[in-house]
Design a protein around this motif. Structure first.
Motif, PDB file in Angstrom:
ATOM      1  N   ARG A  47       6.590   6.378   8.384  1.00 26.68           N
ATOM      2  CA  ARG A  47       5.567   6.619   7.349  1.00 26.68           C
ATOM      3  C   ARG A  47       5.104   5.300   6.736  1.00 26.68           C
ATOM      4  O   ARG A  47       3.924   5.115   6.463  1.00 26.68           O
ATOM      5  N   TRP A  48       6.036   4.387   6.517  1.00 26.31           N
ATOM      6  CA  TRP A  48       5.690   3.092   5.964  1.00 26.31           C
ATOM      7  C   TRP A  48       4.739   2.330   6.905  1.00 26.31           C
ATOM      8  O   TRP A  48       3.744   1.761   6.483  1.00 26.31           O
ATOM      9  N   ASN A  53      -0.374   3.552  -3.063  1.00 27.67           N
ATOM     10  CA  ASN A  53      -1.325   4.604  -2.707  1.00 27.67           C
ATOM     11  C   ASN A  53      -0.733   5.970  -3.055  1.00 27.67           C
ATOM     12  O   ASN A  53       0.350   6.326  -2.577  1.00 27.67           O
ATOM     13  N   TRP A  81       1.026   8.283  -0.512  1.00 27.26           N
ATOM     14  CA  TRP A  81       2.353   7.976   0.006  1.00 27.26           C
ATOM     15  C   TRP A  81       3.436   7.953  -1.077  1.00 27.26           C
ATOM     16  O   TRP A  81       4.580   7.597  -0.800  1.00 27.26           O
ATOM     17  N   ALA A 105       1.292   3.832   6.835  1.00 28.64           N
ATOM     18  CA  ALA A 105       0.561   3.429   5.630  1.00 28.64           C
ATOM     19  C   ALA A 105       0.019   2.012   5.752  1.00 28.64           C
ATOM     20  O   ALA A 105      -1.010   1.679   5.164  1.00 28.64           O
ATOM     21  N   LYS A 114       0.827  -1.202   0.000  1.00 30.01           N
ATOM     22  CA  LYS A 114       0.000   0.000   0.000  1.00 30.01           C
ATOM     23  C   LYS A 114       0.864   1.255   0.000  1.00 30.01           C
ATOM     24  O   LYS A 114       0.510   2.268  -0.585  1.00 30.01           O
ATOM     25  N   PHE A 115       1.972   1.164   0.675  1.00 31.10           N
ATOM     26  CA  PHE A 115       2.879   2.305   0.780  1.00 31.10           C
ATOM     27  C   PHE A 115       3.379   2.740  -0.600  1.00 31.10           C
ATOM     28  O   PHE A 115       3.561   3.922  -0.856  1.00 31.10           O
TER      29      PHE A 115
END
Length: 98
Positions: free
Chosen positions: A92-93, A7, A10, A96, A3-4
């Motif tokens: 951040r990963w 999306n 991100w 996400a 998803k990281f």
């Protein structure tokens, strides 16, 4: 997990962050190579100074030490930045993923 990277929210962190981390690691490796080259030159000069008196000036010797200080300071700055940025990138990963 992906998803990281898929999306759009991100994208900047995923791709630009990856490039920054990989580039900074590459630069650290290049600096490691410079340090290894410096060690070779420095120890050759040190050996020359010990075998032949007055063949190496004090200025030349101090110059080698300052050269190492500059290279080591740059490596430390990049290592601190890489560690800091990598921690934020991983945060951040993980965000996400949740």
């Amino acid at each position: 997990m992906f998803k990281f990277f898929t999306n759009p929210k991100w994208y900047v962190w995923a791709y630009a962050g990856s490039v920054v981390i990989l580039t900074s690691i590459w630069v650290q490796v290049q600096i490691d190579v410079k340090i290894n080259e410096w060690f070779g030159e420095f120890y050759d000069t040190l050996q020359k100074a010990l075998t032949t008196p007055n063949s190496v000036t004090e200025t030349e010797f101090i110059g080698y030490l300052f050269t190492f200080a500059k290279i080591a300071a740059l490596w430390i700055l990049i290592a601190v930045f890489t560690g800091f940025f990598t921690s934020h990138w991983v945060f951040r990963w993980r965000t996400a993923m949740a």
